[in-house]
Design a protein around this motif. Structure first.
Motif, PDB file in Angstrom:
ATOM      1  N   UNK A   2       0.819  -1.060   0.182  1.00 23.41           N
ATOM      2  CA  UNK A   2       0.078   0.166   0.071  1.00 23.41           C
ATOM      3  C   UNK A   2       0.970   1.156   0.026  1.00 23.41           C
ATOM      4  N   UNK A   3       0.632   2.176  -0.852  1.00 19.77           N
ATOM      5  CA  UNK A   3       1.067   3.396  -0.802  1.00 19.77           C
ATOM      6  C   UNK A   3       0.080   4.673  -0.766  1.00 19.77           C
ATOM      7  N   UNK A  25      -2.592   3.443  -3.798  1.00 16.98           N
ATOM      8  CA  UNK A  25      -2.532   2.529  -4.836  1.00 16.98           C
ATOM      9  C   UNK A  25      -1.887   1.026  -3.989  1.00 16.98           C
ATOM     10  N   UNK A  26      -2.212  -0.178  -4.443  1.00 14.43           N
ATOM     11  CA  UNK A  26      -1.943  -1.293  -3.867  1.00 14.43           C
ATOM     12  C   UNK A  26      -2.894  -1.809  -2.530  1.00 14.43           C
ATOM     13  N   UNK A  31     -12.499  -3.399   2.923  1.00 14.05           N
ATOM     14  CA  UNK A  31     -12.864  -2.036   3.684  1.00 14.05           C
ATOM     15  C   UNK A  31     -11.973  -1.004   3.312  1.00 14.05           C
ATOM     16  N   UNK A  32     -12.134   0.279   3.168  1.00 13.72           N
ATOM     17  CA  UNK A  32     -11.189   1.131   2.749  1.00 13.72           C
ATOM     18  C   UNK A  32     -11.508   2.582   3.312  1.00 13.72           C
ATOM     19  N   UNK A  76     -10.888   6.676  -9.000  1.00 12.41           N
ATOM     20  CA  UNK A  76      -9.662   7.525  -9.266  1.00 12.41           C
ATOM     21  C   UNK A  76      -8.525   7.034  -8.057  1.00 12.41           C
ATOM     22  N   UNK A  77      -9.019   6.163  -7.283  1.00 18.40           N
ATOM     23  CA  UNK A  77      -8.130   5.984  -5.762  1.00 18.40           C
ATOM     24  C   UNK A  77      -7.791   7.419  -5.255  1.00 18.40           C
ATOM     25  N   UNK A  78      -8.654   8.068  -5.078  1.00 22.20           N
ATOM     26  CA  UNK A  78      -8.160   9.564  -4.612  1.00 22.20           C
ATOM     27  C   UNK A  78      -9.076   9.989  -3.407  1.00 22.20           C
TER      28      UNK A  78
END
Length: 127
Positions: A2-3, A25-26, A31-32, A76-78
């Motif tokens: 994870x980054x 990313x990664x 769950x996030x 967008x993972x943002x």
């Protein structure tokens, strides 16, 4: 692996605004929860805001409630932190964090969540 990478920090006068971004990313967990923390020199890192996996649920520290808004674009993972009406007390290094990863390394528990993945931070200075 994870980054998380933060951006958008800078210097602004009191009453001004900034928008922080964090791209991750990664992250393979279902769950996030994504959060923003901040740390001023000589002080402990404190939770600022978090947003749920779905983006529906949010939570804010009392000190920023009504001034800051957290949001996310999962496609967008943002995750973002819109900061308005900034005060000198908001001056700190702002860190993006993701839930999980607390089996080792730096971990913070806040508002019933555990955050163990961290970015390197982006500096916000309000004068």
């Amino acid at each position: 692996q994870v980054q998380l990478v933060e951006s958008g920090g800078g210097s602004v006068q009191a009453g001004g605004s900034l928008k922080l971004s964090c791209t991750y990313s990664g992250y393979t967990f279902r769950d996030n929860y994504m959060g923003w923390f901040r740390q001023a020199p000589g002080k402990e890192r404190e939770g600022v805001a978090y947003v749920s996996t779905s983006g529906i649920t949010t939570n804010y520290a009392n000190s920023v409630k009504g001034r800051f808004t957290i949001s996310r674009d999962s496609a967008k993972n943002t995750v973002y932190l819109q900061m308005n009406s900034l005060k000198p007390d908001d001056t700190a290094m702002y860190y993006c964090a993701a839930s999980g990863g607390c089996s080792g390394g730096y971990c913070r528990f806040w508002a019933g969540l555990s955050f163990g993945y961290w970015g390197q931070g982006t500096q916000v200075t309000v004068s």
